[in-house]
Design a protein around this motif. Structure first.
Motif, PDB file in Angstrom:
ATOM      1  N   ARG A  45       4.417   2.349   2.665  1.00  0.00           N
ATOM      2  CA  ARG A  45       3.346   3.253   3.243  1.00  0.00           C
ATOM      3  C   ARG A  45       2.168   2.174   3.536  1.00  0.00           C
ATOM      4  NH1 ARG A  45       3.898   8.414  -0.778  1.00  0.00           N
ATOM      5  NH2 ARG A  45       5.529   9.475   0.344  1.00  0.00           N
ATOM      6  N   ARG A  46       1.487   2.192   4.589  1.00  0.00           N
ATOM      7  CA  ARG A  46       0.593   1.331   4.842  1.00  0.00           C
ATOM      8  C   ARG A  46      -0.480   1.758   5.691  1.00  0.00           C
ATOM      9  NH1 ARG A  46       3.195  -4.321   6.974  1.00  0.00           N
ATOM     10  NH2 ARG A  46       0.889  -4.851   6.774  1.00  0.00           N
ATOM     11  N   ASP A  47      -1.538   1.187   5.923  1.00  0.00           N
ATOM     12  CA  ASP A  47      -2.773   1.735   6.483  1.00  0.00           C
ATOM     13  C   ASP A  47      -3.260   0.412   7.346  1.00  0.00           C
ATOM     14  OD1 ASP A  47      -5.405   3.212   7.307  1.00  0.00           O
ATOM     15  OD2 ASP A  47      -4.302   4.692   6.407  1.00  0.00           O
ATOM     16  N   ILE A  48      -3.199   0.505   8.850  1.00  0.00           N
ATOM     17  CA  ILE A  48      -3.598  -1.005   9.384  1.00  0.00           C
ATOM     18  C   ILE A  48      -4.530  -0.446  10.484  1.00  0.00           C
ATOM     19  CG2 ILE A  48      -2.729  -2.603  10.812  1.00  0.00           C
ATOM     20  CD1 ILE A  48      -0.036  -2.232   9.322  1.00  0.00           C
ATOM     21  N   ALA A  49      -5.659  -1.254  10.448  1.00  0.00           N
ATOM     22  CA  ALA A  49      -6.574  -0.914  11.447  1.00  0.00           C
ATOM     23  C   ALA A  49      -6.393  -2.527  12.525  1.00  0.00           C
ATOM     24  CB  ALA A  49      -8.039  -1.481  11.128  1.00  0.00           C
ATOM     25  N   LEU A  50      -6.050  -2.229  13.704  1.00  0.00           N
ATOM     26  CA  LEU A  50      -5.549  -3.373  14.743  1.00  0.00           C
ATOM     27  C   LEU A  50      -6.697  -4.105  15.025  1.00  0.00           C
ATOM     28  CD1 LEU A  50      -3.036  -1.307  16.956  1.00  0.00           C
ATOM     29  CD2 LEU A  50      -2.438  -2.862  15.003  1.00  0.00           C
ATOM     30  N   LYS A  51      -7.861  -3.486  15.344  1.00  0.00           N
ATOM     31  CA  LYS A  51      -9.049  -4.300  15.633  1.00  0.00           C
ATOM     32  C   LYS A  51      -8.947  -5.147  16.911  1.00  0.00           C
ATOM     33  CE  LYS A  51     -11.079  -4.293  11.014  1.00  0.00           C
ATOM     34  NZ  LYS A  51     -11.298  -5.050   9.549  1.00  0.00           N
ATOM     35  N   GLY A  52      -8.245  -4.662  17.795  1.00  0.00           N
ATOM     36  CA  GLY A  52      -8.088  -5.424  19.239  1.00  0.00           C
ATOM     37  C   GLY A  52      -6.963  -6.121  19.517  1.00  0.00           C
TER      38      GLY A  52
END
Length: 332
Positions: free
Chosen positions: A194-201
């Protein structure tokens, strides 16, 4: 649950791997060998594959004592030699930290050659490279033509979905349980994943794999795009006897007539010429050409009263015939 958060720039930077990645496919195939919750058919495949692995492949097993392999093995190049060179170029600090991570909590001590790898020893790197080649030859080379065909079929399916319904449809349902909710793409995963990833472009690269039945696997290199390796294909072990021709794999996705149009467009044709070659009406040929044009597989332009169709680079990629040999053996 895995959640990947997109910005507008990330949606514009979603790419599909144009060709299969031999080292990544090998990594997931070997990982599949350790999944005890796999379907019964994979159990028989596991036993057969374990018997086929030569002693030279053993160091690969030493490097993955549990279910999670060192991150520096995640390489997505479509040339096996170049992918192995990228592994060898891994920063020593990352090699050390990853070897320590995968052996943390293991009861058995790491073998001597891994201590050498931990210290950057040249002999250890040569041993690992031989092990990777030996594993590839035993596990993947017999089915590599089929993997290439399946990859191109999945590439085409995704391209047609995006062309006809948009990127959101291409992501929503890409694999079992995948859902796009606003700017968040999520799918179910084991608790350990389980993960939570913000790509940010940074964008995303979609990598289908044909030796994995679990949840999507993520490779998140610093500063690079997120690579999402997801299960595709028939969902069964790939037997060498099932290797078929490229035409059959593509025809199953495109339809036989549309595939024949792409093959004919190795040279430009008018709508009337296509109709005559295919023994169909002009209207039918025009309808099929319009569908292929919408998917970016051909272009159309007027030349006087005639309408000329030409295959695009993407269309050429899909019907390219010289890919059945797989990654070539190299000097080891």
């Amino acid at each position: 649950m895995i959640r990947i958060h997109f910005t507008a720039a990330d949606f514009a930077r979603v790419r599909f791997a144009p060709r299969p990645a031999p080292l990544q496919e090998l990594n997931v195939a070997l990982s599949m060998m350790f999944r005890r919750d796999a379907a019964p058919l994979f159990g028989r495949w596991r036993q057969r594959t374990l018997r086929a692995l030569p002693p030279a492949a053993q160091p690969f097993g030493d490097l993955v004592p549990g279910l999670r392999a060192p991150n520096f093995l995640d390489q997505f190049g479509d040339d096996l030699d170049e992918a192995l060179e990228s592994v060898r170029a891994t920063r020593p600090q990352l090699v050390r930290s990853e070897v320590e991570r995968v052996y943390a909590g293991q009861l058995a001590p790491a073998p001597a050659w891994l201590h050498d790898l931990h210290q950057g020893g040249t002999a250890a790197w040569r041993l690992l490279r031989r092990a990777q080649y030996a594993a590839f030859d035993a596990v993947l080379r017999p089915v590599w033509p089929l993997i290439q065909d399946l990859h191109h079929a999945e590439f085409t399916r995704h391209a047609l979905t995006v062309a006809e319904h948009g990127l959101a449809a291409g992501l929503d349902g890409l694999t079992a349980g995948a859902r796009l909710r606003g700017d968040c793409w999520e799918f179910a995963a084991d608790a350990a994943l389980r993960r939570d990833i913000a790509l940010k472009g940074r964008g995303v690269v979609l990598v289908p794999t044909f030796h994995w039945s679990g949840p999507p696997l993520l490779a998140d290199p610093p500063g690079g795009p997120l690579h999402v390796t997801y299960p595709a294909g028939p969902g069964l072990p790939l037997p060498p006897s099932a290797v078929g021709g490229t035409d059959e794999a593509l025809a199953a996705v495109l339809g036989r007539t549309r595939l024949e149009i792409l093959l004919l467009l190795a040279e430009e044709h008018t709508t009337g010429a296509l109709a005559r070659r295919l023994c169909v009406s002009n209207a039918t040929a025009s309808t099929h050409a319009a569908a292929l044009r919408g998917a970016g597989l051909l272009t159309t332009e007027r030349a006087g009263r005639a309408v000329l169709h030409r295959r695009t680079a993407l269309g050429t990629l899909l019907v390219h015939r010289g890919r059945t040999a797989g990654p070539r053996p190299a000097q080891r």
